[in-house]
Design an enzyme around this catalytic site. Structure first.
Site, short mmCIF file in Angstrom:
data_model
loop_
_atom_site.label_atom_id
_atom_site.label_comp_id
_atom_site.label_asym_id
_atom_site.label_seq_id
_atom_site.Cartn_x
_atom_site.Cartn_y
_atom_site.Cartn_z
N TRP A 1 -8.94 20.80 -19.43
CA TRP A 1 -9.42 22.15 -19.73
C TRP A 1 -10.88 22.21 -19.30
O TRP A 1 -11.67 21.37 -19.71
CB TRP A 1 -9.27 22.42 -21.23
CG TRP A 1 -9.45 23.84 -21.61
CD1 TRP A 1 -10.56 24.39 -22.19
CD2 TRP A 1 -8.51 24.91 -21.47
NE1 TRP A 1 -10.38 25.69 -22.40
CE2 TRP A 1 -9.11 26.06 -21.97
CE3 TRP A 1 -7.22 24.97 -20.95
CZ2 TRP A 1 -8.47 27.28 -21.97
CZ3 TRP A 1 -6.58 26.19 -20.96
CH2 TRP A 1 -7.20 27.33 -21.47
N ALA B 1 -8.59 18.62 -25.35
CA ALA B 1 -9.30 17.70 -26.24
C ALA B 1 -8.43 17.15 -27.37
O ALA B 1 -8.59 16.00 -27.77
CB ALA B 1 -10.54 18.38 -26.82
N ILE C 1 -15.24 21.70 -25.41
CA ILE C 1 -14.54 22.52 -26.40
C ILE C 1 -15.41 23.75 -26.63
O ILE C 1 -16.50 23.65 -27.18
CB ILE C 1 -14.35 21.75 -27.72
CG1 ILE C 1 -13.57 20.45 -27.48
CG2 ILE C 1 -13.64 22.63 -28.75
CD1 ILE C 1 -13.50 19.53 -28.68
N ARG D 1 -11.45 28.69 -34.05
CA ARG D 1 -10.54 27.58 -33.77
C ARG D 1 -11.27 26.38 -33.18
O ARG D 1 -10.91 25.24 -33.43
CB ARG D 1 -9.44 28.05 -32.82
CG ARG D 1 -8.42 26.99 -32.54
CD ARG D 1 -7.29 27.56 -31.66
NE ARG D 1 -6.41 26.50 -31.30
CZ ARG D 1 -6.50 25.78 -30.17
NH1 ARG D 1 -7.45 26.03 -29.31
NH2 ARG D 1 -5.64 24.82 -29.92
N SER E 1 -18.07 9.27 -27.42
CA SER E 1 -17.81 10.68 -27.18
C SER E 1 -18.82 11.28 -26.23
O SER E 1 -20.03 11.22 -26.47
CB SER E 1 -17.85 11.45 -28.51
OG SER E 1 -17.81 12.84 -28.27
N HIS F 1 -23.75 29.57 -17.05
CA HIS F 1 -23.23 28.55 -17.97
C HIS F 1 -22.49 27.46 -17.22
O HIS F 1 -22.59 26.28 -17.56
CB HIS F 1 -22.33 29.19 -19.02
CG HIS F 1 -23.09 29.85 -20.12
ND1 HIS F 1 -22.53 30.16 -21.32
CD2 HIS F 1 -24.38 30.26 -20.21
CE1 HIS F 1 -23.41 30.74 -22.11
NE2 HIS F 1 -24.55 30.82 -21.44
#
Length: 163
Positions: free
Chosen positions: A25, A59, A84, A91, A116, A130
């Site tokens: 993603w 994720a 994420i 969510r 991580s 972005h």
């Protein structure tokens, strides 16, 4: 419990081996972390370490794959990378907590470090600004994750010697 010593995590040439799990993603952004991680590992180990890359859809799939990889005994450390995003719903908070809690539990259960490089920006917009910012930021995160992997692997080697 499936504890593995650092003697188990050297590849056949005696070099460190790492697993990188990347969520697909926003893969065009997240992939920058993986590329920077591999480049930095190769730089710091003169190309003498191995990095295996595993793609997952998102994720939420990271903790289970991290657990399976850590249990193999093949890797000095496992690194997870994902983006994420806050798409205007809450969510992402649940996803972020589930993933981070999951990878923390994996390292506690297996004794293999799980690092991580998962970013959870608020108010991410799929704009050029972005996209560019996070693409560059993931390069930095990949280099930092490589530094952390080398450091934690060396620490585990020292701890194994004194056990």
């Amino acid at each position: 419990m499936n504890q593995i010593t650092n003697q188990d995590v050297k590849n056949k040439e005696g070099n460190m081996s790492f697993a990188m799990i990347q969520a697909k993603w926003h893969g065009d952004i997240v992939g920058n972390c993986t590329a920077a991680f591999i480049a930095e590992i190769n730089k710091q180990t003169d190309g003498m370490s191995n990095v295996d890359v595993f793609d997952v859809p998102g994720a939420l799939e990271i903790p289970l794959i991290a657990k399976k990889l850590a249990r193999t005994g093949k890797y000095s450390a496992v690194v997870a990378t994902a983006l994420i995003v806050d798409g205007g719903i809450y969510r992402h908070d649940f996803v972020s907590h589930a993933v981070i809690d999951g990878v923390m539990q994996v390292q506690l259960d297996t004794g293999i470090p799980v690092l991580s490089a998962i970013l959870t920006p608020h108010h991410f917009h799929n704009s050029d600004e972005h996209h560019s910012f996070f693409s560059e930021h993931f390069k930095t995160k990949g280099q930092e994750a490589a530094d952390a992997c080398i450091s934690i692997t060396k620490l585990h080697e020292k701890l194994t010697l004194i056990e």
